[in-house]
Design a protein around this motif. Sequence first.
Motif, PDB file in Angstrom:
ATOM      1  N   SER A  39       3.036  -5.749   1.988  1.00  0.00           N
ATOM      2  CA  SER A  39       1.943  -5.025   3.104  1.00  0.00           C
ATOM      3  C   SER A  39       0.918  -4.418   2.612  1.00  0.00           C
ATOM      4  O   SER A  39       1.191  -3.130   2.309  1.00  0.00           O
ATOM      5  CB  SER A  39       2.485  -5.088   4.746  1.00  0.00           C
ATOM      6  N   ARG A  56       0.281   5.416  11.346  1.00  0.00           N
ATOM      7  CA  ARG A  56       0.103   4.533   9.901  1.00  0.00           C
ATOM      8  C   ARG A  56      -0.593   6.278   8.837  1.00  0.00           C
ATOM      9  O   ARG A  56       0.106   6.075   7.547  1.00  0.00           O
ATOM     10  CB  ARG A  56      -1.324   3.646   9.996  1.00  0.00           C
ATOM     11  N   TYR A 112       2.341   6.818   6.452  1.00  0.00           N
ATOM     12  CA  TYR A 112       2.092   6.379   5.401  1.00  0.00           C
ATOM     13  C   TYR A 112       0.975   6.472   4.519  1.00  0.00           C
ATOM     14  O   TYR A 112       0.771   6.493   3.108  1.00  0.00           O
ATOM     15  CB  TYR A 112       1.755   5.151   5.400  1.00  0.00           C
ATOM     16  N   GLY A 135       1.062 -10.447   3.800  1.00  0.00           N
ATOM     17  CA  GLY A 135       1.454  -9.008   2.427  1.00  0.00           C
ATOM     18  C   GLY A 135      -1.499  -9.372   2.419  1.00  0.00           C
ATOM     19  O   GLY A 135      -1.712  -8.241   1.552  1.00  0.00           O
ATOM     20  N   GLU A 140       2.057 -15.775   6.240  1.00  0.00           N
ATOM     21  CA  GLU A 140       2.104 -15.427   7.266  1.00  0.00           C
ATOM     22  C   GLU A 140       1.047 -14.096   7.356  1.00  0.00           C
ATOM     23  O   GLU A 140       1.730 -12.694   7.159  1.00  0.00           O
ATOM     24  CB  GLU A 140       3.100 -15.501   8.141  1.00  0.00           C
ATOM     25  N   TYR A 148      -0.772  -3.154  13.216  1.00  0.00           N
ATOM     26  CA  TYR A 148       0.087  -1.619  13.111  1.00  0.00           C
ATOM     27  C   TYR A 148      -0.389  -0.536  13.937  1.00  0.00           C
ATOM     28  O   TYR A 148      -0.365   0.389  13.513  1.00  0.00           O
ATOM     29  CB  TYR A 148       0.711  -1.790  11.650  1.00  0.00           C
ATOM     30  N   ARG A 155      -1.934  -8.292   9.475  1.00  0.00           N
ATOM     31  CA  ARG A 155      -3.152  -7.163   8.677  1.00  0.00           C
ATOM     32  C   ARG A 155      -4.195  -7.954   8.760  1.00  0.00           C
ATOM     33  O   ARG A 155      -5.381  -7.901   9.420  1.00  0.00           O
ATOM     34  CB  ARG A 155      -3.098  -6.666   7.724  1.00  0.00           C
ATOM     35  N   HIS A 187       1.149  -1.057   0.118  1.00  0.00           N
ATOM     36  CA  HIS A 187       0.146  -0.091  -0.028  1.00  0.00           C
ATOM     37  C   HIS A 187       0.798   1.031  -0.003  1.00  0.00           C
ATOM     38  O   HIS A 187      -0.033   2.452  -0.117  1.00  0.00           O
ATOM     39  CB  HIS A 187      -1.162   0.050   0.833  1.00  0.00           C
TER      40      HIS A 187
HETATM   41  N1  LLP Z   1       5.908 -11.970   7.267  1.00  0.00           N
HETATM   42  C1  LLP Z   1       6.686 -10.983   7.015  1.00  0.00           C
HETATM   43  C2  LLP Z   1       8.664 -11.338   6.915  1.00  0.00           C
HETATM   44  C3  LLP Z   1       6.362  -9.703   7.243  1.00  0.00           C
HETATM   45  O1  LLP Z   1       8.118  -8.587   6.725  1.00  0.00           O
HETATM   46  C4  LLP Z   1       5.870  -9.007   7.338  1.00  0.00           C
HETATM   47  C5  LLP Z   1       4.880  -7.998   7.337  1.00  0.00           C
HETATM   48  C6  LLP Z   1       4.272 -10.140   7.411  1.00  0.00           C
HETATM   49  C7  LLP Z   1       4.687 -11.220   7.401  1.00  0.00           C
HETATM   50  C8  LLP Z   1       3.040  -9.350   7.351  1.00  0.00           C
HETATM   51  O2  LLP Z   1       2.211  -9.032   6.481  1.00  0.00           O
HETATM   52  P1  LLP Z   1       0.637  -8.238   6.904  1.00  0.00           P
HETATM   53  O3  LLP Z   1      -0.055  -9.547   6.300  1.00  0.00           O
HETATM   54  O4  LLP Z   1       0.583  -7.513   8.607  1.00  0.00           O
HETATM   55  O5  LLP Z   1       0.874  -7.402   5.671  1.00  0.00           O
HETATM   56  N2  LLP Z   1       3.822  -1.033   9.354  1.00  0.00           N
HETATM   57  C9  LLP Z   1       3.302  -1.065   7.628  1.00  0.00           C
HETATM   58  C10 LLP Z   1       2.969  -2.603   7.430  1.00  0.00           C
HETATM   59  C11 LLP Z   1       4.987  -3.235   7.400  1.00  0.00           C
HETATM   60  C12 LLP Z   1       4.651  -4.659   7.584  1.00  0.00           C
HETATM   61  C13 LLP Z   1       6.241  -5.186   8.133  1.00  0.00           C
HETATM   62  N3  LLP Z   1       6.704  -6.578   7.102  1.00  0.00           N
HETATM   63  C14 LLP Z   1       1.407  -0.902   8.146  1.00  0.00           C
HETATM   64  O6  LLP Z   1       1.081   0.197   9.029  1.00  0.00           O
HETATM   65  O7  LLP Z   1       0.868  -0.516   7.165  1.00  0.00           O
END
Ligand code: LLP
Length: 434
Positions: free
Chosen positions: A208, A327, A331, A246, A288, A387, A291, A165
């Motif tokens: 993500s 956030r 962002y 993601g 994994e 987050y 969010r 995003h």
């Molecule tokens: N796996 C790894 C190796 C990651 O680095 C991350 C997120 C995830 C899984 C989980 O991603 P998700 O499913 O939540 O998109 N602070 C930012 C998002 C940073 C994500 C970092 N890594 C925000 O508030 O949008």
Amino acid sequence: MDWLKKKGLEYRDGVLYFANMNTIEIAENFGTPIYIISEEIVRKRYKELKNILDSEYGNNSIHFAMKANSNLSILKILESEGANFDCTSTGEIYACLKVGIPPSKIIYTGNMFTNNDFEFAVKNDILVNLDSISQLKRLAKIYDDLGKEKNTISFRINPEFGAGHHSHTITAGKTIKFGILDNQVLEAYSKAKGVGFKKFGAHIHIGSGIINAGDFEKAIDKYLIIIMKLADTLDIAFEFLDFGGGLGIPYRPEEDPLDLEFYKTIVLKKFKELVKKGNFEGTKFIIEPGRYLSAEASIILTQVNTIKDNGFKLFAGIDAGFNTLIRPTMYGAYHHIITCNKKDKDETLTYDVVGPICESGDIIGKERELSKLEEGDFLAILDTGAYGFTMSSSYNSRPRSAEILIAQGQIFKIRKAETFEDLTANQEIPKHLK
Ligand code: LLP
């Protein structure tokens, strides 16, 4: 309104209810700003995703990326559903172990690992997902020094096609710090074999906040080509293939949710084709998400303290700032904001909803049309379960908020708000300044 209902929100007689609880009463009883989490929604999201995976390929597991929400109660809720965990630091591993999550349920996907990180992981029997070939030697030595058997190793592969995003959350590409590019992958795994690892996994995480499942396609295609090449060239059987997180959520009312069936087609079905082609019968399919599982399960309640009309613009000043939720500032992220009362008031006005932090970037919601507000009103900031608290701070010496959990019609305080004493507790004044 389905969009709100799916997030556990509805108005009853003009008052906002979250997880069947009156938000005004919560705000008055517990104070603001406060994070409220619905146990039911976390469980629902997990089940929904797990069912999609199970319907296609039984040998799968969901590792919750706890960087999204590391509250111990959330870990316990997800563990009780059968979740595994993705940790990015030894602190996160510590939290998992503290609540009794077995090491076998944890993958440690850090980056820029120190020897201390490795030592902590190896001592606790945690599987390490390496981020650079250079780290392999150090990790192997730590296994040897500690007299631990080298069992499974995994590498994060950077498939060069990223998505997300915001540019800060795109984690694949040649100029991005994460993972190992295609041209180094063979070297990585053959060296890992060479130093004595016996079992192998592989991992990607391309970014993500991906709301269009099609954005995963190029990366997945490339990943699977790399995996085939590895399996053929090095005669490696993979214990697992991890496809990262993601998965995005709809932050805006007009946004369509991620199409999970399409995600399944892009990611899981392609994996299944690979399984058919080669020696992957026992290979586990892992994702994994962070969010997706926790974002929609939480709101922040905040109180309007100031209505300022400066003659050019109307500001609604609230008690939650970018110390509470970073956030939007970090962002430009959108979080929907709704009133806790006044649903049916006719008159609406356009406000910049701003926090109390001493920076002009402290805007939680820009140009939002809301029912005419008065000082003392309460607002809800939506989708703050990922987050949100984990990225909050005590900037401007504002203590971090409390968190409460709603489960089966009851309210549990799962984190006390910080106090002023907490803010200064770790500091020492040297003698000459006393
Ligand atoms: N796996 C790894 C190796 C990651 O680095 C991350 C997120 C995830 C899984 C989980 O991603 P998700 O499913 O939540 O998109 N602070 C930012 C998002 C940073 C994500 C970092 N890594 C925000 O508030 O949008």
